[in-house]
Design an enzyme around this catalytic site. Sequence first.
Site, PDB file in Angstrom:
ATOM      1  N   HIS A  54       0.819  -1.229   0.000  1.00 30.59           N
ATOM      2  CA  HIS A  54       0.000   0.000   0.000  1.00 30.59           C
ATOM      3  C   HIS A  54       0.853   1.279   0.000  1.00 30.59           C
ATOM      4  O   HIS A  54       0.693   2.166   0.828  1.00 30.59           O
ATOM      5  CB  HIS A  54      -1.103   0.007   1.064  1.00 30.59           C
ATOM      6  CG  HIS A  54      -0.703  -0.106   2.515  1.00 30.59           C
ATOM      7  ND1 HIS A  54       0.294   0.636   3.085  1.00 30.59           N
ATOM      8  CD2 HIS A  54      -1.222  -0.859   3.519  1.00 30.59           C
ATOM      9  CE1 HIS A  54       0.371   0.338   4.373  1.00 30.59           C
ATOM     10  NE2 HIS A  54      -0.522  -0.573   4.657  1.00 30.59           N
TER      11      HIS A  54
ATOM     12  N   HIS B 200      -5.309  -7.570  15.197  1.00 30.12           N
ATOM     13  CA  HIS B 200      -5.366  -6.396  14.309  1.00 30.12           C
ATOM     14  C   HIS B 200      -6.191  -6.758  13.071  1.00 30.12           C
ATOM     15  O   HIS B 200      -6.006  -7.824  12.487  1.00 30.12           O
ATOM     16  CB  HIS B 200      -3.927  -6.034  13.933  1.00 30.12           C
ATOM     17  CG  HIS B 200      -3.758  -4.916  12.977  1.00 30.12           C
ATOM     18  ND1 HIS B 200      -4.651  -3.879  12.837  1.00 30.12           N
ATOM     19  CD2 HIS B 200      -2.746  -4.639  12.100  1.00 30.12           C
ATOM     20  CE1 HIS B 200      -4.197  -3.044  11.914  1.00 30.12           C
ATOM     21  NE2 HIS B 200      -3.053  -3.489  11.448  1.00 30.12           N
TER      22      HIS B 200
ATOM     23  N   GLU C  74      -6.329  -5.252  10.044  1.00 33.71           N
ATOM     24  CA  GLU C  74      -5.857  -4.983   8.677  1.00 33.71           C
ATOM     25  C   GLU C  74      -5.715  -6.308   7.922  1.00 33.71           C
ATOM     26  O   GLU C  74      -5.307  -7.335   8.485  1.00 33.71           O
ATOM     27  CB  GLU C  74      -4.551  -4.181   8.685  1.00 33.71           C
ATOM     28  CG  GLU C  74      -4.297  -3.563   7.325  1.00 33.71           C
ATOM     29  CD  GLU C  74      -3.236  -2.457   7.323  1.00 33.71           C
ATOM     30  OE1 GLU C  74      -2.584  -2.222   8.353  1.00 33.71           O
ATOM     31  OE2 GLU C  74      -3.058  -1.830   6.250  1.00 33.71           O
TER      32      GLU C  74
ATOM     33  N   ASP D 145      -3.845  -7.839   5.903  1.00 31.49           N
ATOM     34  CA  ASP D 145      -2.670  -8.717   5.821  1.00 31.49           C
ATOM     35  C   ASP D 145      -2.625  -9.691   6.993  1.00 31.49           C
ATOM     36  O   ASP D 145      -1.875 -10.666   6.963  1.00 31.49           O
ATOM     37  CB  ASP D 145      -1.360  -7.912   5.710  1.00 31.49           C
ATOM     38  CG  ASP D 145      -1.228  -6.788   6.717  1.00 31.49           C
ATOM     39  OD1 ASP D 145      -2.264  -6.267   7.166  1.00 31.49           O
ATOM     40  OD2 ASP D 145      -0.095  -6.422   7.046  1.00 31.49           O
TER      41      ASP D 145
ATOM     42  N   HIS E 203      -1.340   0.381  15.101  1.00 27.30           N
ATOM     43  CA  HIS E 203      -1.521   1.646  14.425  1.00 27.30           C
ATOM     44  C   HIS E 203      -2.953   1.821  13.907  1.00 27.30           C
ATOM     45  O   HIS E 203      -3.232   2.786  13.181  1.00 27.30           O
ATOM     46  CB  HIS E 203      -0.522   1.776  13.256  1.00 27.30           C
ATOM     47  CG  HIS E 203      -0.794   0.817  12.100  1.00 27.30           C
ATOM     48  ND1 HIS E 203      -1.010   1.268  10.822  1.00 27.30           N
ATOM     49  CD2 HIS E 203      -0.927  -0.515  12.044  1.00 27.30           C
ATOM     50  CE1 HIS E 203      -1.218   0.232  10.014  1.00 27.30           C
ATOM     51  NE2 HIS E 203      -1.175  -0.845  10.731  1.00 27.30           N
TER      52      HIS E 203
ATOM     53  N   ASP F 248       1.507  -5.390  14.593  1.00 24.48           N
ATOM     54  CA  ASP F 248       2.459  -4.729  13.690  1.00 24.48           C
ATOM     55  C   ASP F 248       3.652  -4.111  14.429  1.00 24.48           C
ATOM     56  O   ASP F 248       4.720  -3.927  13.830  1.00 24.48           O
ATOM     57  CB  ASP F 248       1.750  -3.601  12.928  1.00 24.48           C
ATOM     58  CG  ASP F 248       0.956  -4.104  11.735  1.00 24.48           C
ATOM     59  OD1 ASP F 248       1.314  -5.147  11.169  1.00 24.48           O
ATOM     60  OD2 ASP F 248      -0.023  -3.435  11.367  1.00 24.48           O
TER      61      ASP F 248
ATOM     62  N   TYR G 195      10.154   0.649   8.931  1.00 24.79           N
ATOM     63  CA  TYR G 195       8.798   0.296   9.356  1.00 24.79           C
ATOM     64  C   TYR G 195       8.261   1.368  10.324  1.00 24.79           C
ATOM     65  O   TYR G 195       7.134   1.856  10.171  1.00 24.79           O
ATOM     66  CB  TYR G 195       8.803  -1.087  10.023  1.00 24.79           C
ATOM     67  CG  TYR G 195       7.427  -1.675  10.108  1.00 24.79           C
ATOM     68  CD1 TYR G 195       6.930  -2.487   9.094  1.00 24.79           C
ATOM     69  CD2 TYR G 195       6.594  -1.402  11.176  1.00 24.79           C
ATOM     70  CE1 TYR G 195       5.650  -3.005   9.151  1.00 24.79           C
ATOM     71  CE2 TYR G 195       5.315  -1.916  11.247  1.00 24.79           C
ATOM     72  CZ  TYR G 195       4.858  -2.718  10.232  1.00 24.79           C
ATOM     73  OH  TYR G 195       3.587  -3.231  10.288  1.00 24.79           O
TER      74      TYR G 195
ATOM     75  N   HIS H  73       5.144  -9.075  11.375  1.00 23.22           N
ATOM     76  CA  HIS H  73       5.995  -9.035  10.179  1.00 23.22           C
ATOM     77  C   HIS H  73       7.450  -9.166  10.622  1.00 23.22           C
ATOM     78  O   HIS H  73       7.865  -8.566  11.624  1.00 23.22           O
ATOM     79  CB  HIS H  73       5.887  -7.686   9.451  1.00 23.22           C
ATOM     80  CG  HIS H  73       4.528  -7.337   8.945  1.00 23.22           C
ATOM     81  ND1 HIS H  73       3.966  -7.917   7.841  1.00 23.22           N
ATOM     82  CD2 HIS H  73       3.619  -6.435   9.397  1.00 23.22           C
ATOM     83  CE1 HIS H  73       2.778  -7.389   7.622  1.00 23.22           C
ATOM     84  NE2 HIS H  73       2.534  -6.489   8.559  1.00 23.22           N
TER      85      HIS H  73
END
Length: 396
Positions: free
Chosen positions: A25, A79, A81, A83, A146, A165, A192, A225
């Site tokens: 993104h 989370h 999101e 991914d 985040h 994250d 990051y 990640h």
Amino acid sequence: MFKPVQIADGIYSVGCRDWDIRDFHGYSTYEGTSYNAFLILDEKNVLIDTVKKEFADELLDNISKIIDPSKIDMVISNHTEMDHSGAIPTVMHRIGQDKTVLCSKMGEKNLKSHFSRPLNLKSVENGSELNIGKRTLSFIETKMLHWPDSMFTYLKEDKILFSSDAFGQHYAGDCLFDDEIGEQIMSHAAKYYGNILLNYSSRVQELLKSVTESGLEIKMICPDHGVIWRDNPSKIIGAYDKWSRQELSKKAVVIFDTMWNSTAKMAREIAKGVESLGVSVRLMNTRKCHRSDIMTEVLDAKALIVGSPTLNNGIFPVIADVMTYIKGLKPKNRMAAAFGSYGWSGEAVKILNQEFQAMGMEIVDEGLKIQYVPDKVALEKCFEMGRKIGQKIIGE
Ligand code: FEO
């Protein structure tokens, strides 16, 4: 491509590596990324986070090498999101649609907004605990680190923090642990932080303070990640403390674009002027450097010096892209100055100064605009501008 690995007694890393992704993104991922997920075997078997939708089968294959996926009792979604949540519908279909998905209150709302298939969602309170047999999970709300739904899960007995994250890095290499990769992982972690978390730095400070005050012991950090911090988790915690305090180096980033090489000439002379005082400089052409790499250099830079030609009474579009990106990430305590070549109207410097003001930056030079091609005198002015900014940086 990625086999499950036991990271502690009865705890497995079962996630997937995305070797191909180069644009996450809008964030450049030259070395791909990983979507980490963790399986805890106990009286209740727990899966912490999932992976991107396209990797759902690979995740289930990895789990199958350890247990039959239908033996998973619950999924924790730290989370929303995609991914990390994209594979939830497929996973639930495989393990049992009625099994519970634990998440934060905002996670419950956000997961409902992401998937049409009904999920058995159950929200957990900040600080609440869940016994899963020999072990206890506790949940730590990390709102806006985040996303509004973000939370951490802490495994008390093993002192392992599953941090979503936070503390992550976009990295898909061979190494699974910090001690296997060494120091080079820090540049991935800095990128990051600079691109994902910098704008939430005050919340990072609050979180670190509350972790210190609560005496939470952390032996291992498992982010969603990149590598797991098992050797020295305090190293990444210390780096987050420094980055979130926005402790800056005596360093300037000269960000520029150019149409006929005139603004580029100015940029080089300004950089030489800054460097002549022993101040570290990065010269970044926005047509050659990705915005997320520019942001990584901005992370610890005291000064931003931005150059744009004037195009159609405005700033150059690629510079506008980078300025919008930097503005959104809210760097604090920065000095700034603008420059640029122009043909007949020359609004770029004024517009850049307005942008710096909107970002709360200290404008340390009114800016320099040169008509058409800079001559020797104009280039001397650029060098002097660089020296002036360099002196301000040293004087801090
Ligand atoms: Fe890795 Fe915010 O998702």
